[in-house]
Design a protein around this motif. Structure first.
Motif, PDB file in Angstrom:
ATOM      1  N   GLN A   1     -11.170 -25.584   3.059  1.00  0.00           N
ATOM      2  CA  GLN A   1     -10.825 -24.074   3.658  1.00  0.00           C
ATOM      3  C   GLN A   1     -10.133 -24.371   5.058  1.00  0.00           C
ATOM      4  O   GLN A   1      -9.041 -23.858   5.308  1.00  0.00           O
ATOM      5  N   ASP A   2     -11.015 -24.895   6.047  1.00  0.00           N
ATOM      6  CA  ASP A   2     -10.403 -25.285   7.330  1.00  0.00           C
ATOM      7  C   ASP A   2      -9.090 -25.980   7.374  1.00  0.00           C
ATOM      8  O   ASP A   2      -8.180 -25.646   8.087  1.00  0.00           O
TER       9      ASP A   2
ATOM     10  N   ARG B   1      -7.002 -26.456   5.092  1.00  0.00           N
ATOM     11  CA  ARG B   1      -5.755 -25.795   4.820  1.00  0.00           C
ATOM     12  C   ARG B   1      -5.119 -24.861   5.884  1.00  0.00           C
ATOM     13  O   ARG B   1      -4.005 -24.866   5.933  1.00  0.00           O
ATOM     14  N   LYS B   2      -5.955 -24.357   6.835  1.00  0.00           N
ATOM     15  CA  LYS B   2      -5.354 -23.768   7.886  1.00  0.00           C
ATOM     16  C   LYS B   2      -4.654 -24.647   8.822  1.00  0.00           C
ATOM     17  O   LYS B   2      -3.681 -24.264   9.170  1.00  0.00           O
TER      18      LYS B   2
ATOM     19  N   ASP C   1      -1.391 -25.499   7.469  1.00  0.00           N
ATOM     20  CA  ASP C   1      -0.510 -24.454   7.481  1.00  0.00           C
ATOM     21  C   ASP C   1      -0.020 -24.182   9.030  1.00  0.00           C
ATOM     22  O   ASP C   1       1.046 -24.126   9.374  1.00  0.00           O
ATOM     23  N   PHE C   2      -0.748 -24.398  10.024  1.00  0.00           N
ATOM     24  CA  PHE C   2      -0.493 -24.740  11.423  1.00  0.00           C
ATOM     25  C   PHE C   2       0.473 -25.720  11.710  1.00  0.00           C
ATOM     26  O   PHE C   2       1.420 -25.497  12.298  1.00  0.00           O
TER      27      PHE C   2
ATOM     28  N   LYS D   1       3.766 -24.412  10.724  1.00  0.00           N
ATOM     29  CA  LYS D   1       4.138 -23.694  11.569  1.00  0.00           C
ATOM     30  C   LYS D   1       4.652 -24.114  12.712  1.00  0.00           C
ATOM     31  O   LYS D   1       5.879 -23.960  13.296  1.00  0.00           O
TER      32      LYS D   1
ATOM     33  N   LEU E   1      -0.752 -28.387  -2.380  1.00  0.00           N
ATOM     34  CA  LEU E   1       0.192 -28.100  -1.219  1.00  0.00           C
ATOM     35  C   LEU E   1       1.288 -29.350  -1.108  1.00  0.00           C
ATOM     36  O   LEU E   1       2.134 -29.387  -0.342  1.00  0.00           O
TER      37      LEU E   1
ATOM     38  N   CYS F   1     -11.474 -19.752  14.305  1.00  0.00           N
ATOM     39  CA  CYS F   1     -10.532 -20.526  13.584  1.00  0.00           C
ATOM     40  C   CYS F   1     -10.922 -21.345  12.441  1.00  0.00           C
ATOM     41  O   CYS F   1     -10.129 -21.623  11.525  1.00  0.00           O
ATOM     42  N   GLY F   2     -12.143 -21.427  12.242  1.00  0.00           N
ATOM     43  CA  GLY F   2     -12.758 -22.088  10.912  1.00  0.00           C
ATOM     44  C   GLY F   2     -13.934 -21.164  10.685  1.00  0.00           C
ATOM     45  O   GLY F   2     -14.994 -21.822  10.479  1.00  0.00           O
ATOM     46  N   PRO F   3     -13.732 -20.195  10.051  1.00  0.00           N
ATOM     47  CA  PRO F   3     -14.706 -19.202   9.449  1.00  0.00           C
ATOM     48  C   PRO F   3     -15.540 -19.889   8.099  1.00  0.00           C
ATOM     49  O   PRO F   3     -14.619 -19.838   7.361  1.00  0.00           O
TER      50      PRO F   3
ATOM     51  N   ARG G   1     -17.599 -17.949   2.876  1.00  0.00           N
ATOM     52  CA  ARG G   1     -17.494 -19.171   1.935  1.00  0.00           C
ATOM     53  C   ARG G   1     -19.105 -19.454   1.184  1.00  0.00           C
ATOM     54  O   ARG G   1     -19.590 -19.412   0.047  1.00  0.00           O
TER      55      ARG G   1
ATOM     56  N   LYS H   1      -6.714 -16.972   2.441  1.00  0.00           N
ATOM     57  CA  LYS H   1      -7.794 -17.990   2.970  1.00  0.00           C
ATOM     58  C   LYS H   1      -7.043 -19.273   3.830  1.00  0.00           C
ATOM     59  O   LYS H   1      -7.685 -20.080   4.455  1.00  0.00           O
ATOM     60  N   ASN H   2      -5.716 -19.519   3.364  1.00  0.00           N
ATOM     61  CA  ASN H   2      -4.910 -20.493   4.166  1.00  0.00           C
ATOM     62  C   ASN H   2      -4.352 -20.464   5.426  1.00  0.00           C
ATOM     63  O   ASN H   2      -3.983 -20.986   6.062  1.00  0.00           O
ATOM     64  N   ALA H   3      -4.409 -18.780   5.722  1.00  0.00           N
ATOM     65  CA  ALA H   3      -3.563 -18.609   7.044  1.00  0.00           C
ATOM     66  C   ALA H   3      -4.343 -18.864   8.280  1.00  0.00           C
ATOM     67  O   ALA H   3      -5.504 -19.033   8.313  1.00  0.00           O
ATOM     68  N   SER H   4      -3.777 -19.620   9.156  1.00  0.00           N
ATOM     69  CA  SER H   4      -4.337 -20.322  10.291  1.00  0.00           C
ATOM     70  C   SER H   4      -4.489 -19.179  11.411  1.00  0.00           C
ATOM     71  O   SER H   4      -3.525 -18.228  11.805  1.00  0.00           O
ATOM     72  N   VAL H   5      -5.574 -19.019  12.170  1.00  0.00           N
ATOM     73  CA  VAL H   5      -5.627 -18.288  13.333  1.00  0.00           C
ATOM     74  C   VAL H   5      -5.107 -19.266  14.620  1.00  0.00           C
ATOM     75  O   VAL H   5      -6.064 -20.047  15.120  1.00  0.00           O
ATOM     76  N   VAL H   6      -4.001 -18.955  15.245  1.00  0.00           N
ATOM     77  CA  VAL H   6      -3.806 -19.680  16.513  1.00  0.00           C
ATOM     78  C   VAL H   6      -3.736 -18.716  17.576  1.00  0.00           C
ATOM     79  O   VAL H   6      -2.482 -18.166  18.006  1.00  0.00           O
TER      80      VAL H   6
END
Lengths: 294, 262
Positions: free
Chosen positions: A193-194, A196-197, A200-201, A204, A245, B54-56, B60, B91-96
């Motif tokens: 899960q982390d 994949r983020k 995504d980063f 970007k 992906l 950034c990684g909650p 889950r 869920k794939n969106a990153s928090v930057v």
């Protein structure tokens, strides 16, 4: 200049001459009303790193999946070829692990005329870590974002690497877009899960992803040689994520308690335990990385 | 800086406990979840606040993936949870985000979430000693949280980072309630031999050295991952399912020692 200061917007950049100045719109400084340009130090960083053929970032959205372990072992393994010059940079400020894992935690950094000289653990393997610069191993570094960025930039600007074949970054993403990245994960969904983020980063930030390494993938009991999935791939693990992906899976490294031992003692795992299935996995992944970058 | 609105909102909460570790991936979130489940099974009202922006992982692990805003009831037992995971579009969106925006989010979590009466609010944090930690400590300052539970794994590489985290607590005046040594050994399901995958005993040694209470040692149990990761396979509530997991016995003991420390 002082009477002009009242005219300069609070959020203006450094060196902004102010709207009433004759230099307005002509000076070197970038005005706040314009889109912020790239960091002026980037050319210096680029110049500093120009003697380096391949820059590889080792990333993961998740902590404790083995980024530093993988970076260190990749460094050791690449450097087994005497003609390959390798550098490892650790810019994890709050928890720099590389000095211990690479067996150089008591070293100090030497300043030279051209900048900082990294620590050489072998003739062709140089290491630089924030850990070398911290006053004590036990003191926490309680810094907010901007101060961290300052140190990371200084790190990129001032270390004298010379010419290298590979520079491996054990780090959060850097400042330039010409890096390649390897993403490390463990098999369970909480980790993916982390990750994949993070991917995504990378997209970007336009950092190309060379591939994904699945670490801590299965465990072979040293007693009975039975295999167990410690971190069970409930959603298909890294393999399913890579397919979803469209990213290559570079390989899966099983857990071996001797990896942790090698890290605690700062030795090369692939050298000290050549018969482990994990060593084979490491070497396969490393040859894939080599062929991808060349 | 004073933050009376935080105190007001948290007035109905008996204990606020932070879960910290200098090292990532040692099981902060899974220990937080287990502490919460263990306390809830003893009939306590528990809230879990996830400030890992950034990684909650908490949504889950509590089987709440994909939910928007949430409140879980398990019979008369109550377990509530808040995480940025519930606020992300996918869920794939990153928090930057950089520091200031993170601080604002954490403040909002502390002021705007309606918890009601709680016996415990457990705050799960990201690894390290940075923006999120400073923010939560600063906002909670007046309310004076009970303290922090430190999580580590046994190997030397992790202990170095965790030592820093304990010194961080001393520096900011946050009491250390105790230390949990997680991932301490793995019992082979085939032959029952215990292998110390990440060595063992390091956490207890560190607790002794730093003079903080040692709350307990939890082995790696693949069943926990299965239990936390397969909500669809669960017939019972998460609290009841956890009661059947071997680890719940260990965490029951850890919770008792935590209660003593409080």
């Amino acid at each position: 200049m002082s009477e002009l200061n009242g005219q300069i917007p609070d959020n203006a950049n450094e060196h902004c001459p102010g709207p009433d100045s004759e230099q307005a719109g002509k000076a070197e400084g970038i005005c706040a009303t314009q889109a912020r340009g790239p960091d002026p130090d980037i050319p210096i960083v680029t110049e500093r790193l120009q003697g380096i053929k391949h820059k590889i970032l080792v990333l993961s959205g998740k902590g404790g999946v083995g980024k530093s372990t993988f970076t260190a072992q990749l460094g050791f393994a690449l450097a087994t070829d005497e003609d390959t010059d390798v550098g490892v940079v650790d810019i994890d400020i709050c928890g720099p692990s590389i000095p211990r894992i690479m067996g150089c935690k008591d070293e100090e950094i030497h300043g030279a005329a051209d900048g900082w000289t990294p620590v050489y653990v072998q003739d062709n393997l140089a290491v630089m870590s924030i850990g070398f610069m911290l006053p004590s191993e036990e003191e926490p570094v309680i810094w907010r974002g901007p101060k961290k960025n300052g140190l990371i930039k200084q790190f990129l600007k001032d270390v004298e690497w010379g010419s290298l074949d590979y520079l491996l970054f054990d780090t959060p993403p850097g400042t330039s877009d010409e890096h390649l990245s390897v993403v490390v994960t463990t098999p369970q969904e909480v980790s993916l899960q982390d990750v994949r983020k993070e991917i995504d980063f990378c997209r970007k930030a336009r950092v190309p992803v060379l591939g994904v390494v699945e670490n801590m993938s299965g465990f072979v009991c040293p007693g009975c040689h039975g295999e167990s999935k410690i971190f069970y791939p409930t959603t298909g693990g890294a393999k399913a994520m890579c397919e979803e992906l469209g990213i290559p899976l570079l390989g899966s490294i099983p857990l071996d308690p001797r990896i942790g031992k090698a890290c605690d003692f700062g030795t090369s795992f692939t050298d000290t335990v050549p018969d482990s299935p994990a060593t084979k996995a490491y070497l396969d992944i490393i040859s894939k990385i080599k062929s991808l970058v060349n | 800086m004073s933050h009376p609105e935080v105190g007001e909102r948290l007035a109905s909460i008996k204990h606020v406990v932070l879960v910290l570790s200098g090292k990532g991936g040692v099981g902060k979130s899974s220990c937080t979840v287990q502490l919460a489940l263990s306390l809830a099974s003893q009939g306590r009202k528990v809230g879990v606040l996830d400030i890992d922006l950034c990684g909650p992982s908490i949504p889950r692990m509590l089987g709440l993936d994909g939910q928007q805003i949430h409140q879980a009831t398990a019979g008369w037992k109550r377990l509530a949870c808040m995480s940025i995971g519930f606020l992300l579009p996918d869920k794939n969106a990153s928090v930057v985000w950089r520091g200031p925006k993170k601080n604002a989010m954490i403040k909002q979590f502390l002021t705007d979430v309606y918890w009601g009466d709680l016996d415990y609010l457990l705050i799960d944090t990201p690894p390290g000693t940075s923006d999120e930690h400073l923010a939560v400590v600063e906002y909670l300052q007046e309310w004076s949280p009970d303290g922090a539970v430190i999580i580590t794994t046994p190997q030397a590489v992790a202990l170095t980072d965790v030592k820093k985290e304990i010194n961080f607590c001393h520096k900011v005046g946050l009491p250390v309630l105790g230390l949990i040594e997680n991932m301490s050994g793995f019992v082979c399901p085939h032959c029952s031999e215990c292998t110390n995958v990440f060595s063992t005993g390091g956490g207890e040694g560190l607790a002794g050295h730093m003079e903080i209470p040692f709350l307990g040692r939890a082995p790696i149990d693949p069943n926990l991952v299965m239990l936390l990761e397969r909500p669809s396979k669960r017939l019972l509530s998460i609290v009841e399912t956890y009661e059947r997991c071997e680890l719940s016995k260990i965490f029951k003991g850890i919770c008792e020692r935590l209660d003593e420390a409080l």
